[in-house]
Motif scaffolding. Structure first.
Motif, PDB file in Angstrom:
ATOM      1  N   PHE A  88      49.662  51.189  89.152  1.00 47.38           N
ATOM      2  CA  PHE A  88      49.367  51.803  87.861  1.00 47.38           C
ATOM      3  C   PHE A  88      50.647  52.031  87.069  1.00 47.38           C
ATOM      4  CE2 PHE A  88      46.207  53.106  90.968  1.00 47.38           C
ATOM      5  CZ  PHE A  88      45.018  52.780  90.323  1.00 47.38           C
ATOM      6  N   GLY A  89      50.509  51.989  85.735  1.00 48.33           N
ATOM      7  CA  GLY A  89      51.626  52.272  84.847  1.00 48.33           C
ATOM      8  C   GLY A  89      51.491  53.662  84.255  1.00 48.33           C
ATOM      9  N   ASP A  90      51.696  53.786  82.946  1.00 49.66           N
ATOM     10  CA  ASP A  90      51.496  55.077  82.282  1.00 49.66           C
ATOM     11  C   ASP A  90      50.079  55.555  82.566  1.00 49.66           C
ATOM     12  OD1 ASP A  90      53.984  54.540  81.243  1.00 49.66           O
ATOM     13  OD2 ASP A  90      53.295  54.174  79.205  1.00 49.66           O
ATOM     14  N   CYS A  91      49.925  56.821  82.938  1.00 50.49           N
ATOM     15  CA  CYS A  91      48.608  57.239  83.417  1.00 50.49           C
ATOM     16  C   CYS A  91      48.393  58.736  83.329  1.00 50.49           C
ATOM     17  CB  CYS A  91      48.412  56.795  84.874  1.00 50.49           C
ATOM     18  SG  CYS A  91      49.548  57.577  86.049  1.00 50.49           S
ATOM     19  N   PHE A 116      53.425  61.042  95.012  1.00 53.47           N
ATOM     20  CA  PHE A 116      54.478  60.160  94.504  1.00 53.47           C
ATOM     21  C   PHE A 116      53.911  59.228  93.437  1.00 53.47           C
ATOM     22  CE2 PHE A 116      56.299  61.617  98.409  1.00 53.47           C
ATOM     23  CZ  PHE A 116      57.675  61.506  98.267  1.00 53.47           C
ATOM     24  N   LEU A 117      54.520  59.256  92.253  1.00 53.66           N
ATOM     25  CA  LEU A 117      54.210  58.292  91.204  1.00 53.66           C
ATOM     26  C   LEU A 117      55.048  57.048  91.437  1.00 53.66           C
ATOM     27  CD1 LEU A 117      52.117  59.330  89.143  1.00 53.66           C
ATOM     28  CD2 LEU A 117      53.552  61.199  89.945  1.00 53.66           C
ATOM     29  N   MET A 118      54.429  55.882  91.283  1.00 49.92           N
ATOM     30  CA  MET A 118      55.110  54.609  91.487  1.00 49.92           C
ATOM     31  C   MET A 118      55.783  54.558  92.854  1.00 49.92           C
ATOM     32  SD  MET A 118      56.626  53.930  87.647  1.00 49.92           S
ATOM     33  CE  MET A 118      56.631  52.130  87.814  1.00 49.92           C
ATOM     34  N   ASP A 119      55.198  55.299  93.822  1.00 49.52           N
ATOM     35  CA  ASP A 119      55.677  55.316  95.201  1.00 49.52           C
ATOM     36  C   ASP A 119      57.141  55.768  95.294  1.00 49.52           C
ATOM     37  OD1 ASP A 119      54.992  55.039  97.879  1.00 49.52           O
ATOM     38  OD2 ASP A 119      55.638  52.945  98.003  1.00 49.52           O
ATOM     39  N   ASP A 163      46.937  68.155  87.273  1.00 50.95           N
ATOM     40  CA  ASP A 163      46.658  67.157  86.246  1.00 50.95           C
ATOM     41  C   ASP A 163      48.004  66.670  85.745  1.00 50.95           C
ATOM     42  OD1 ASP A 163      43.691  66.944  85.823  1.00 50.95           O
ATOM     43  OD2 ASP A 163      43.923  69.113  85.642  1.00 50.95           O
ATOM     44  N   ILE A 164      48.274  65.411  86.018  1.00 57.70           N
ATOM     45  CA  ILE A 164      49.600  64.832  85.820  1.00 57.70           C
ATOM     46  C   ILE A 164      49.525  63.770  84.726  1.00 57.70           C
ATOM     47  CG2 ILE A 164      51.434  63.502  86.932  1.00 57.70           C
ATOM     48  CD1 ILE A 164      50.305  64.684  89.636  1.00 57.70           C
ATOM     49  N   PHE A 165      50.457  63.848  83.780  1.00 53.97           N
ATOM     50  CA  PHE A 165      50.527  62.882  82.683  1.00 53.97           C
ATOM     51  C   PHE A 165      51.879  62.176  82.794  1.00 53.97           C
ATOM     52  CE2 PHE A 165      47.993  66.542  81.672  1.00 53.97           C
ATOM     53  CZ  PHE A 165      46.775  65.982  81.294  1.00 53.97           C
ATOM     54  N   TRP A 166      51.840  60.886  83.049  1.00 50.95           N
ATOM     55  CA  TRP A 166      53.013  60.146  83.502  1.00 50.95           C
ATOM     56  C   TRP A 166      53.371  59.015  82.550  1.00 50.95           C
ATOM     57  CZ3 TRP A 166      56.970  60.346  86.655  1.00 50.95           C
ATOM     58  CH2 TRP A 166      57.611  59.172  87.068  1.00 50.95           C
ATOM     59  N   THR A 167      54.656  58.931  82.203  1.00 47.07           N
ATOM     60  CA  THR A 167      55.190  57.809  81.448  1.00 47.07           C
ATOM     61  C   THR A 167      56.236  57.118  82.310  1.00 47.07           C
ATOM     62  OG1 THR A 167      54.847  58.967  79.348  1.00 47.07           O
ATOM     63  CG2 THR A 167      56.351  57.097  79.334  1.00 47.07           C
ATOM     64  N   CYS A 168      56.036  55.847  82.585  1.00 44.92           N
ATOM     65  CA  CYS A 168      56.926  55.106  83.483  1.00 44.92           C
ATOM     66  C   CYS A 168      58.310  54.914  82.856  1.00 44.92           C
ATOM     67  CB  CYS A 168      56.345  53.731  83.776  1.00 44.92           C
ATOM     68  SG  CYS A 168      54.755  53.767  84.605  1.00 44.92           S
ATOM     69  N   PRO A 169      59.339  54.764  83.685  1.00 46.90           N
ATOM     70  CA  PRO A 169      60.648  54.378  83.152  1.00 46.90           C
ATOM     71  C   PRO A 169      60.600  52.938  82.657  1.00 46.90           C
ATOM     72  CG  PRO A 169      60.684  54.308  85.550  1.00 46.90           C
ATOM     73  CD  PRO A 169      59.351  54.888  85.154  1.00 46.90           C
ATOM     74  N   MET A 213      62.579  48.468  88.454  1.00 47.79           N
ATOM     75  CA  MET A 213      61.288  48.231  89.081  1.00 47.79           C
ATOM     76  C   MET A 213      60.331  47.695  88.035  1.00 47.79           C
ATOM     77  SD  MET A 213      59.679  52.076  89.510  1.00 47.79           S
ATOM     78  CE  MET A 213      60.706  52.389  90.929  1.00 47.79           C
ATOM     79  N   GLY A 214      59.182  47.265  88.490  1.00 47.69           N
ATOM     80  CA  GLY A 214      58.180  46.727  87.589  1.00 47.69           C
ATOM     81  C   GLY A 214      57.548  47.796  86.729  1.00 47.69           C
ATOM     82  N   GLU A 215      56.631  47.368  85.865  1.00 44.51           N
ATOM     83  CA  GLU A 215      55.985  48.290  84.935  1.00 44.51           C
ATOM     84  C   GLU A 215      54.905  49.134  85.597  1.00 44.51           C
ATOM     85  OE1 GLU A 215      54.533  45.940  81.739  1.00 44.51           O
ATOM     86  OE2 GLU A 215      56.534  45.483  80.946  1.00 44.51           O
ATOM     87  N   LYS A 216      54.517  48.771  86.828  1.00 38.65           N
ATOM     88  CA  LYS A 216      53.481  49.513  87.532  1.00 38.65           C
ATOM     89  C   LYS A 216      53.896  49.738  88.982  1.00 38.65           C
ATOM     90  CE  LYS A 216      49.610  47.873  84.722  1.00 38.65           C
ATOM     91  NZ  LYS A 216      48.230  47.326  84.724  1.00 38.65           N
ATOM     92  N   GLY A 217      53.286  50.762  89.603  1.00 43.94           N
ATOM     93  CA  GLY A 217      53.566  51.052  90.997  1.00 43.94           C
ATOM     94  C   GLY A 217      52.407  51.812  91.620  1.00 43.94           C
ATOM     95  N   ALA A 218      52.422  51.931  92.941  1.00 46.44           N
ATOM     96  CA  ALA A 218      51.346  52.608  93.659  1.00 46.44           C
ATOM     97  C   ALA A 218      51.486  54.123  93.555  1.00 46.44           C
ATOM     98  CB  ALA A 218      51.355  52.188  95.123  1.00 46.44           C
TER      99      ALA A 218
END
Length: 268
Positions: A88-91, A116-119, A163-169, A213-218
């Protein structure tokens, strides 16, 4: 001469007032229609566009999920951590957890797990109702980077909600960091992180750092040796509204249309 200047100024001010009191401001963007989403019946229920990661029946969506105990709608930590098969990416991530009751151990040994976001980037899970530890390692902390703004942890055996709101690097083609990861977290209805910019990953033994890293992660859940329980886990990938700038913003007054730049200059 003075009267002429005053008259000219009055005319300009009148025009500005007429434009600023226009019937409508239009931004010149042609927006795509937002997709319709049906919210859950309760605040904690998954909305219609969510991916349900644990519905109380199985952990089939997770690698190593068959090693955890699933019973009575609850998954209990044992035999190693688990991570989602999908990335998953931004979520928006909803997850509920409960520390063991009666509590056992002290500090980092009492009800310890982690989300863990993006593992890679950890939000701490811990029994911070019963025991104390270093502040940037308590429940709700971005591990080793910042404590939560407040401690909203419930008693052992009761259910906590993140409730987590996440923006990927973001990284450029050369692997250089363009934009850090950002996180907002609401713990049991209480805002504990507001758009916090992470300094990098969240290790125990060294300073944080970013690695390309990629745009998405586990999404992964940690086994730290404590039988922490989880339930009702779902996630929504987030995409902002989309539109195309088809013309310059303008003010509309009846049939009269005036570009904003003519009224306010290029500062708007």
């Amino acid at each position: 001469m003075k009267k002429i200047l005053l008259l000219a100024l009055a005319v300009v001010l009148a025009q500005l007032c007429d434009n600023s009191n226009a019937d409508e401001y239009l931004n010149g963007i042609k927006w795509q229609e937002p997709a319709k989403v049906t919210p859950g019946e309760e605040n904690s229920d998954a909305p219609s566009d969510a991916v349900v990661l644990f519905d109380g029946k199985s952990l089939d969506a997770w690698d190593n999920g068959d090693k955890w105990l699933v019973e009575d709608g609850v998954a209990t930590v044992r035999n190693g951590g688990i991570r989602t098969k999908e990335k998953f990416g931004d979520c928006q991530l909803h997850i509920e957890w409960s520390s063991p009751n009666p509590p056992s151990g002290e500090g980092q040994g009492c009800g310890n797990s982690g989300v863990f976001l993006m593992d890679t980037y950890e939000i701490q899970v811990l029994d911070s109702y019963t025991t104390k530890t270093y502040h940037d390692g308590q429940a709700g902390a971005i591990y080793k980077q910042t404590p939560p703004a407040v401690n909203a942890t419930r008693k052992p055996g009761e259910w906590n909600t993140y409730d987590i709101f996440w923006t990927c690097p973001r990284f450029d083609e050369d692997g250089e960091l363009v934009s850090p990861a950002y996180i907002t977290v609401v713990h049991n209805g209480v805002l504990i992180h507001n758009h916090f910019a992470l300094l990098g990953d969240t290790p125990y033994h060294r300073p944080p750092e970013y690695k390309p890293m990629g745009e998405k992660g586990a999404i992964s859940l940690q086994d730290h040796g404590n039988p922490v329980r989880y339930r009702n886990i779902w996630i929504r990938e987030f995409k902002p509204a989309e539109g195309e700038q088809v013309r310059e913003p303008f003010l509309k007054n009846g049939d009269n249309e005036t570009p904003v730049s003519e009224v306010y200059g290029n500062n708007k």
